[in-house]
Design a protein around this motif. Structure first.
Motif, PDB file in Angstrom:
ATOM      1  N   ASN A 102       5.284  10.807  12.118  1.00  0.00           N
ATOM      2  CA  ASN A 102       4.394  11.649  13.040  1.00  0.00           C
ATOM      3  C   ASN A 102       4.949  12.955  13.720  1.00  0.00           C
ATOM      4  OD1 ASN A 102       2.386   9.805  11.950  1.00  0.00           O
ATOM      5  ND2 ASN A 102       2.808   8.358  13.627  1.00  0.00           N
ATOM      6  N   LEU A 103       5.742  13.287  13.256  1.00  0.00           N
ATOM      7  CA  LEU A 103       6.565  14.425  13.888  1.00  0.00           C
ATOM      8  C   LEU A 103       5.809  15.935  13.540  1.00  0.00           C
ATOM      9  CD1 LEU A 103      10.191  13.290  13.892  1.00  0.00           C
ATOM     10  CD2 LEU A 103       8.641  13.232  15.664  1.00  0.00           C
ATOM     11  N   GLY A 104       5.207  15.799  12.445  1.00  0.00           N
ATOM     12  CA  GLY A 104       4.438  16.868  11.709  1.00  0.00           C
ATOM     13  C   GLY A 104       3.105  17.352  12.015  1.00  0.00           C
ATOM     14  N   SER A 105       2.435  18.115  11.388  1.00  0.00           N
ATOM     15  CA  SER A 105       1.060  18.331  11.926  1.00  0.00           C
ATOM     16  C   SER A 105      -0.008  17.453  11.868  1.00  0.00           C
ATOM     17  CB  SER A 105       0.548  19.857  11.040  1.00  0.00           C
ATOM     18  OG  SER A 105       0.571  19.407   9.526  1.00  0.00           O
ATOM     19  N   ASN A 106       0.526  16.286  11.232  1.00  0.00           N
ATOM     20  CA  ASN A 106      -0.405  15.074  11.114  1.00  0.00           C
ATOM     21  C   ASN A 106      -0.489  14.064  12.210  1.00  0.00           C
ATOM     22  OD1 ASN A 106       2.169  14.244  10.434  1.00  0.00           O
ATOM     23  ND2 ASN A 106       1.231  12.265  10.151  1.00  0.00           N
ATOM     24  N   SER A 107       0.386  14.571  13.275  1.00  0.00           N
ATOM     25  CA  SER A 107       0.612  13.867  14.322  1.00  0.00           C
ATOM     26  C   SER A 107      -0.685  13.415  15.273  1.00  0.00           C
ATOM     27  CB  SER A 107       1.563  14.276  15.471  1.00  0.00           C
ATOM     28  OG  SER A 107       1.335  15.533  15.846  1.00  0.00           O
ATOM     29  N   VAL A 108      -1.583  14.408  15.227  1.00  0.00           N
ATOM     30  CA  VAL A 108      -2.909  14.419  16.259  1.00  0.00           C
ATOM     31  C   VAL A 108      -3.954  14.118  15.462  1.00  0.00           C
ATOM     32  CG1 VAL A 108      -4.428  15.618  17.760  1.00  0.00           C
ATOM     33  CG2 VAL A 108      -1.965  16.226  17.827  1.00  0.00           C
TER      34      VAL A 108
END
Length: 227
Positions: A186-192
Protein backbone atom coordinates in the motif's frame (compact mmCIF):
# COMPACT_ATOMS: atom_id res chain seq x y z
CA UNK A 1 50.37 -33.69 37.80
CA UNK A 2 52.29 -30.46 38.37
CA UNK A 3 54.88 -31.40 35.73
CA UNK A 4 52.13 -32.16 33.21
CA UNK A 5 50.55 -28.76 33.88
CA UNK A 6 53.89 -26.98 33.40
CA UNK A 7 54.55 -28.90 30.19
CA UNK A 8 51.08 -28.07 28.82
CA UNK A 9 51.54 -24.38 29.66
CA UNK A 10 54.95 -24.29 27.99
CA UNK A 11 53.55 -26.00 24.88
CA UNK A 12 50.68 -23.47 24.73
CA UNK A 13 53.08 -20.51 25.00
CA UNK A 14 55.36 -21.98 22.32
CA UNK A 15 52.44 -22.59 19.93
CA UNK A 16 51.07 -19.10 20.51
CA UNK A 17 54.51 -17.62 19.79
CA UNK A 18 54.78 -19.55 16.52
CA UNK A 19 51.29 -18.47 15.52
CA UNK A 20 52.06 -14.84 16.34
CA UNK A 21 55.26 -15.05 14.34
CA UNK A 22 53.43 -16.49 11.31
CA UNK A 23 50.80 -13.77 11.60
CA UNK A 24 53.56 -11.18 11.79
CA UNK A 25 55.11 -12.52 8.61
CA UNK A 26 51.77 -12.15 6.80
CA UNK A 27 51.49 -8.43 7.54
CA UNK A 28 51.74 -5.97 4.67
CA UNK A 29 55.05 -4.06 5.06
CA UNK A 30 53.44 -0.82 3.82
CA UNK A 31 50.07 -0.75 5.58
CA UNK A 32 50.83 -3.01 8.53
CA UNK A 33 47.58 -4.89 8.02
CA UNK A 34 47.32 -8.62 7.20
CA UNK A 35 47.91 -9.43 3.54
CA UNK A 36 44.67 -10.10 1.63
CA UNK A 37 45.35 -13.29 -0.30
CA UNK A 38 41.85 -13.72 -1.76
CA UNK A 39 41.13 -10.41 -3.50
CA UNK A 40 37.49 -9.26 -3.53
CA UNK A 41 35.75 -9.12 -6.90
CA UNK A 42 32.27 -9.01 -8.44
CA UNK A 43 30.47 -11.56 -10.63
CA UNK A 44 27.51 -10.95 -12.96
CA UNK A 45 24.78 -13.32 -14.09
CA UNK A 46 21.71 -12.88 -16.23
CA UNK A 47 18.75 -14.90 -17.43
CA UNK A 48 15.00 -15.34 -17.47
CA UNK A 49 12.60 -14.94 -14.58
CA UNK A 50 8.98 -15.78 -13.77
CA UNK A 51 6.96 -14.09 -11.01
CA UNK A 52 3.56 -14.66 -9.46
CA UNK A 53 2.20 -11.71 -7.46
CA UNK A 54 -0.76 -12.14 -5.12
CA UNK A 55 -2.73 -9.39 -3.36
CA UNK A 56 -5.38 -10.22 -0.76
CA UNK A 57 -8.20 -8.03 0.56
CA UNK A 58 -10.08 -9.56 3.51
CA UNK A 59 -13.89 -9.56 3.43
CA UNK A 60 -16.54 -10.26 6.07
CA UNK A 61 -19.44 -12.58 5.27
CA UNK A 62 -18.16 -13.55 1.83
CA UNK A 63 -15.12 -14.85 -0.06
CA UNK A 64 -11.97 -12.74 0.25
CA UNK A 65 -10.87 -10.68 -2.77
CA UNK A 66 -7.73 -12.16 -4.33
CA UNK A 67 -5.83 -10.65 -7.27
CA UNK A 68 -3.10 -12.65 -8.98
CA UNK A 69 -0.66 -11.52 -11.68
CA UNK A 70 1.71 -13.81 -13.59
CA UNK A 71 4.77 -12.19 -15.16
CA UNK A 72 7.79 -13.12 -17.25
CA UNK A 73 10.95 -11.16 -17.92
CA UNK A 74 14.72 -10.93 -17.66
CA UNK A 75 17.04 -10.27 -14.75
CA UNK A 76 20.58 -9.13 -13.99
CA UNK A 77 22.37 -10.36 -10.87
CA UNK A 78 25.45 -8.93 -9.16
CA UNK A 79 27.30 -10.87 -6.47
CA UNK A 80 30.39 -10.03 -4.44
CA UNK A 81 33.11 -12.60 -3.68
CA UNK A 82 35.64 -12.68 -0.82
CA UNK A 83 33.89 -9.98 1.20
CA UNK A 84 33.84 -10.44 4.97
CA UNK A 85 31.83 -11.31 6.99
CA UNK A 86 29.45 -12.31 4.17
CA UNK A 87 29.07 -11.79 0.43
CA UNK A 88 26.09 -9.87 -0.93
CA UNK A 89 23.85 -10.07 -3.95
CA UNK A 90 21.70 -7.57 -5.86
CA UNK A 91 19.14 -8.67 -8.44
CA UNK A 92 17.28 -6.37 -10.81
CA UNK A 93 14.45 -7.69 -13.01
CA UNK A 94 12.16 -6.24 -15.68
CA UNK A 95 8.83 -8.07 -16.00
CA UNK A 96 5.77 -8.10 -18.25
CA UNK A 97 2.41 -9.30 -16.81
CA UNK A 98 0.91 -11.80 -19.26
CA UNK A 99 -2.11 -12.78 -17.14
CA UNK A 100 -4.29 -11.15 -14.49
CA UNK A 101 -6.98 -12.91 -12.44
CA UNK A 102 -9.52 -11.90 -9.79
CA UNK A 103 -10.70 -14.78 -7.58
CA UNK A 104 -9.39 -17.25 -10.20
CA UNK A 105 -11.33 -15.54 -13.00
CA UNK A 106 -9.15 -14.31 -15.86
CA UNK A 107 -9.35 -10.56 -16.49
CA UNK A 108 -8.64 -8.89 -19.83
CA UNK A 109 -6.09 -6.07 -19.63
CA UNK A 110 -7.28 -2.71 -20.95
CA UNK A 111 -3.74 -1.45 -21.58
CA UNK A 112 -1.14 -3.11 -23.80
CA UNK A 113 1.94 -1.59 -22.19
CA UNK A 114 2.03 -2.92 -18.64
CA UNK A 115 5.25 -3.73 -16.81
CA UNK A 116 7.00 -4.17 -13.48
CA UNK A 117 10.49 -3.67 -12.05
CA UNK A 118 11.79 -5.85 -9.24
CA UNK A 119 14.76 -5.40 -6.88
CA UNK A 120 16.23 -7.72 -4.25
CA UNK A 121 19.37 -7.12 -2.16
CA UNK A 122 20.87 -8.95 0.80
CA UNK A 123 23.74 -11.09 2.14
CA UNK A 124 24.23 -14.47 0.49
CA UNK A 125 25.62 -17.68 1.98
CA UNK A 126 27.08 -20.67 0.13
CA UNK A 127 27.28 -24.44 0.46
CA UNK A 128 28.02 -27.36 -1.85
CA UNK A 129 27.06 -30.98 -2.52
CA UNK A 130 30.00 -33.12 -3.63
CA UNK A 131 31.61 -30.00 -5.19
CA UNK A 132 29.51 -30.26 -8.37
CA UNK A 133 26.29 -28.66 -7.10
CA UNK A 134 26.53 -25.51 -5.00
CA UNK A 135 23.79 -24.11 -2.79
CA UNK A 136 23.05 -20.40 -2.32
CA UNK A 137 20.79 -18.89 0.31
CA UNK A 138 20.01 -15.20 0.88
CA UNK A 139 17.68 -13.09 3.02
CA UNK A 140 17.18 -9.42 2.27
CA UNK A 141 15.02 -6.48 1.26
CA UNK A 142 12.58 -6.66 -1.63
CA UNK A 143 10.98 -3.89 -3.68
CA UNK A 144 8.72 -4.00 -6.74
CA UNK A 145 7.06 -1.33 -8.85
CA UNK A 146 4.12 -2.52 -10.95
CA UNK A 147 1.95 -0.64 -13.42
CA UNK A 148 -1.54 -2.13 -13.74
CA UNK A 149 -4.78 -1.04 -15.38
CA UNK A 150 -5.91 0.53 -12.13
CA UNK A 151 -2.93 1.66 -10.07
CA UNK A 152 0.80 2.20 -9.71
CA UNK A 153 1.71 -0.43 -7.12
CA UNK A 154 4.76 -0.15 -4.87
CA UNK A 155 5.63 -3.25 -2.84
CA UNK A 156 8.19 -3.23 -0.03
CA UNK A 157 9.07 -6.18 2.17
CA UNK A 158 11.40 -9.04 2.99
CA UNK A 159 12.46 -11.90 0.75
CA UNK A 160 14.24 -15.24 0.88
CA UNK A 161 16.19 -16.72 -2.04
CA UNK A 162 17.35 -20.30 -2.33
CA UNK A 163 19.01 -21.80 -5.38
CA UNK A 164 21.62 -24.03 -6.98
CA UNK A 165 24.69 -23.46 -9.12
CA UNK A 166 25.81 -26.03 -11.68
CA UNK A 167 29.46 -25.56 -12.78
CA UNK A 168 29.39 -26.48 -16.47
CA UNK A 169 32.94 -25.41 -17.32
CA UNK A 170 35.83 -23.53 -15.76
CA UNK A 171 34.24 -20.12 -16.35
CA UNK A 172 30.61 -21.04 -17.10
CA UNK A 173 27.90 -21.74 -14.51
CA UNK A 174 24.16 -22.43 -14.81
CA UNK A 175 21.99 -21.02 -12.02
CA UNK A 176 18.45 -21.88 -10.90
CA UNK A 177 16.69 -20.50 -7.86
CA UNK A 178 13.40 -19.53 -6.29
CA UNK A 179 12.41 -16.52 -4.21
CA UNK A 180 9.54 -15.88 -1.80
CA UNK A 181 8.67 -12.40 -0.55
CA UNK A 182 6.16 -11.00 1.91
CA UNK A 183 5.41 -7.37 1.10
CA UNK A 184 3.50 -4.31 2.17
CA UNK A 185 1.53 -3.34 -0.97
CA UNK A 186 0.00 0.00 0.00
CA UNK A 187 2.75 2.47 -0.91
CA UNK A 188 1.31 3.28 -4.35
CA UNK A 189 -1.75 5.01 -5.74
CA UNK A 190 -3.99 2.21 -4.44
CA UNK A 191 -3.28 3.14 -0.80
CA UNK A 192 -6.42 5.29 -0.37
CA UNK A 193 -8.89 3.79 -2.86
CA UNK A 194 -8.08 0.08 -2.52
CA UNK A 195 -5.63 -0.89 0.22
CA UNK A 196 -4.75 -4.57 0.53
CA UNK A 197 -4.29 -6.59 3.69
CA UNK A 198 -1.60 -8.98 2.48
CA UNK A 199 0.66 -9.47 -0.52
CA UNK A 200 3.23 -12.10 -1.38
CA UNK A 201 5.24 -13.16 -4.40
CA UNK A 202 6.94 -16.24 -5.84
CA UNK A 203 9.83 -15.90 -8.30
CA UNK A 204 11.73 -18.54 -10.28
CA UNK A 205 14.83 -17.83 -12.37
CA UNK A 206 17.05 -19.62 -14.86
CA UNK A 207 20.34 -17.91 -15.56
CA UNK A 208 23.94 -18.23 -16.68
CA UNK A 209 27.19 -16.76 -15.40
CA UNK A 210 30.50 -16.24 -17.17
CA UNK A 211 33.34 -15.10 -14.92
CA UNK A 212 37.08 -14.99 -15.52
CA UNK A 213 37.96 -14.45 -11.86
CA UNK A 214 35.27 -16.69 -10.39
CA UNK A 215 36.66 -19.94 -11.77
CA UNK A 216 34.96 -23.22 -10.94
CA UNK A 217 37.32 -25.50 -9.06
CA UNK A 218 35.26 -28.49 -10.19
CA UNK A 219 33.15 -28.61 -13.34
CA UNK A 220 31.23 -31.12 -15.44
CA UNK A 221 33.27 -30.71 -18.63
CA UNK A 222 36.66 -30.75 -16.91
CA UNK A 223 36.44 -32.36 -13.48
CA UNK A 224 40.12 -31.87 -12.58
CA UNK A 225 40.66 -29.33 -9.80
CA UNK A 226 41.96 -25.98 -11.10
CA UNK A 227 45.02 -24.65 -9.29
Amino acid sequence: MKKAFVFAAAFFVFTAALFAQSEKEELDPVTGFPVIKDKPFVMFDEGFTFAQVTRLQLQEGRTNFVWEDNMVGAYLGIQTVNIQPADSMIRIAALYPFSHAFNDVEQVAKQTILYAFDLFAGPVFHGDFWKYVRLNFAVGLHYMYQLSDEYHYNYLGLGMVGGFEYPIAQHWTILTDGMFTLDYPNLGSNSVVQPFDYSWQYHATLGVRYSKKGKNTYSYIDSKPKK
